[in-house]
Design an enzyme around this catalytic site. Structure first.
Site, PDB file in Angstrom:
ATOM      1  N   ASN A 110     -18.358 -48.067  19.463  1.00 49.95           N
ATOM      2  CA  ASN A 110     -17.810 -48.928  18.411  1.00 49.95           C
ATOM      3  C   ASN A 110     -18.777 -49.033  17.237  1.00 49.95           C
ATOM      4  O   ASN A 110     -19.193 -50.123  16.826  1.00 49.95           O
ATOM      5  CB  ASN A 110     -17.489 -50.310  18.968  1.00 49.95           C
ATOM      6  CG  ASN A 110     -16.338 -50.974  18.220  1.00 49.95           C
ATOM      7  OD1 ASN A 110     -15.892 -50.489  17.185  1.00 49.95           O
ATOM      8  ND2 ASN A 110     -15.871 -52.094  18.733  1.00 49.95           N
ATOM      9  N   HIS A 120     -13.976 -60.759  18.861  1.00 55.56           N
ATOM     10  CA  HIS A 120     -13.179 -60.065  19.866  1.00 55.56           C
ATOM     11  C   HIS A 120     -12.008 -60.913  20.363  1.00 55.56           C
ATOM     12  O   HIS A 120     -10.955 -60.360  20.707  1.00 55.56           O
ATOM     13  CB  HIS A 120     -14.055 -59.658  21.060  1.00 55.56           C
ATOM     14  CG  HIS A 120     -14.749 -58.345  20.860  1.00 55.56           C
ATOM     15  ND1 HIS A 120     -15.984 -58.243  20.263  1.00 55.56           N
ATOM     16  CD2 HIS A 120     -14.379 -57.071  21.169  1.00 55.56           C
ATOM     17  CE1 HIS A 120     -16.345 -56.968  20.222  1.00 55.56           C
ATOM     18  NE2 HIS A 120     -15.396 -56.235  20.753  1.00 55.56           N
TER      19      HIS A 120
END
Length: 495
Positions: free
Chosen positions: A318, A349
């Protein structure tokens, strides 16, 4: 999931059409902005229904905040609003509608839009308010010195290439691509001077796209055949915990978490391929003259699977999100930047408790891994044979630590997460604390070296990557000419 795959495949075909028939040499930036935005909103509407209105509302209000607040404080207000709006949407989706399910999970695209809103707000603040000498090299080259129009803003946030799965890109890179200057700037930057010999050449992304689609196919095949036979939930099965030995349990922990990764490989690699197919993502040539289409790539699979340190894993997983965290949080934090960065990552998140357990555990793992690396690694790098043994041991330790850390991220809830950790007697938590008590961390230095010495495990390498990753200048910078922009970038590359 079917909607997502169908929409991404449609986006891939649209990207090929966009590059072929709406190429920057044939079409004005205005038309390219309009088409990219309308296609993006259509895909969002098809995939998420009227939930897609959240994307427009979040972007529209953020743009209004930038206009009325002004450049001095817009970054703060946009950051709070965008992250707050995302959090409210996540809370309603998780706790009001469908806990643990992914139907109508419109929060995924909103996470990317939140990154873009906050990144651009900080870049405008840096470019239009802060003094040039107060900026780091990467901030200076990312700085935006003119307020984008509403169309440019919506196109950046909601274009069809990245609205469903990203990845994040800088505003300047996107505008440069739309205006058709990405290759010219890349060629000039790579040589350190303008090279008109190649300026009209348009490198083909076909080979890069084909390679990435092959990776997507293999990842999808692995996910559909292997992943379901190795569920992460089996790690907390009562019978398995009662009968399996410790080596067997840790081996299953590793393979079950490894099997959970291909769905991310598929989604991120496909998103990268879509951008490349549209002509976005070119980053120059390597030393062998081969084109590089990894400007906005989100992962490096080989380095992930064979990582020999916590740092190496996070450096290659990521990637664009790690850069975002560094740019908007870590390098701007006034205290405990590592802890603040992990907390921001958890909030971004979502609101599942498992996310917070994972990232709080990640703080311990990060500090412990850094302490071990700083204090003992230099004893094992002299001899190639010893170094090989060290790499094997650290690879095993890294895979165990990563798997142990991310179990709550997959399980989501508190009870199963604590069931897993208690079945392991919180062994790596305790080991990390003992490491921090035994091995000293390097003291931070004052001034500009402070951030370098305390960067989180992913940041040091990614700071170099952020300078090398063609964060292109756009024509929105009216106070600098293209030649001055190239000179600035080249100086940053040398630094």
């Amino acid at each position: 999931q079917v909607n997502f795959v169908v929409c991404q495949l449609f986006a891939l075909l649209a990207a090929i059409w966009f590059r072929t028939y709406l190429h920057s040499s044939k079409t004005s930036p205005f038309i390219r902005h309009v088409v990219a935005t309308l296609l993006g909103l259509y895909l969002a509407l098809f995939c998420f229904g009227w939930y897609a209105l959240h994307f427009v509302i979040q972007s529209g209000i953020s743009y209004y905040i930038m206009i009325i607040i002004g450049v001095e404080n817009m970054h703060k207000y946009c950051f709070v609003f965008a992250l707050g709006y995302l959090t409210v949407c996540q809370i309603t989706r998780v706790y009001i509608f469908d806990y643990g399910q992914y139907s109508a999970d419109f929060s995924g695209p909103m996470m990317i839009i939140t990154q873009k809103i906050t990144s651009l707000a900080f870049e405008i603040h840096d470019g239009m308010f802060r003094k040039n000498e107060d900026l780091t090299p990467s901030q200076r080259c990312l700085a935006v010195r003119r307020m984008p129009s509403l169309l440019e803003y919506l196109s950046y946030n909601c274009n069809f290439m990245g609205i469903l799965a990203g990845p994040l890109c800088s505003y300047k890179d996107y505008i440069t691509f739309i205006e058709g200057r990405s290759y010219q700037l890349q060629q000039s930057e790579a040589n350190g001077k303008e090279d008109t010999k190649y300026e009209q050449t348009d490198p083909s992304p076909n080979i890069a796209v084909a390679q990435k689609l092959l990776i997507c196919g293999l990842s999808l095949l692995f996910h559909m055949t292997i992943t379901k036979t190795l569920p992460v939930e089996y790690n907390i099965d009562d019978n398995f915990r009662a009968t399996a030995s410790w080596p067997v349990r840790f081996f299953y922990l590793y393979v079950s978490l490894m099997a959970a990764r291909p769905k991310y490989y598929f989604a991120w690699t496909l998103a990268d391929a879509i951008n490349n197919a549209a002509g976005f993502g070119f980053r120059g040539y390597d030393k062998n003259g081969v084109t590089r289409w990894d400007l906005i790539s989100n992962l490096r699979i080989q380095q992930i699977e064979f990582s020999t340190s916590f740092k190496m894993f996070l450096d290659n997983w990521n990637i664009q999100t790690a850069l975002w965290l560094k740019r908007v949080c870590y390098e701007r934090a006034t205290f405990s930047p590592t802890i603040q960065t992990f907390i921001l990552s958890a909030i971004w998140h979502g609101v599942y408790p498992g996310y917070y357990l994972t990232f709080l555990t990640g703080v311990l793992m990060t500090l412990a891994a850094r302490a071990i690396r700083n204090n003992i690694r230099h004893y094992f790098v002299e001899s190639p044979a010893v170094k090989l043994c060290y790499d094997i041991v650290t690879w095993m330790a890294t895979q165990a630590a990563i798997s142990y850390t991310v179990v709550p991220f997959v399980l989501l809830s508190v009870k199963p997460s604590f069931t897993f950790y208690s079945s392991c007697y919180f062994c790596l938590h305790i080991a990390s604390i003992l490491v921090l008590l035994v091995f000293p961390l390097k003291r931070t230095q004052k001034g500009s070296k402070k951030h370098e010495s305390v960067q989180p495990v992913w940041s040091r390498k990614l700071e170099e990557e952020s300078l090398l990753q063609k964060n292109n200048y756009s024509t929105t910078n009216n106070s600098f000419s293209q030649k001055q922009e190239i000179t600035c970038r080249y100086q940053a590359l040398k630094q």
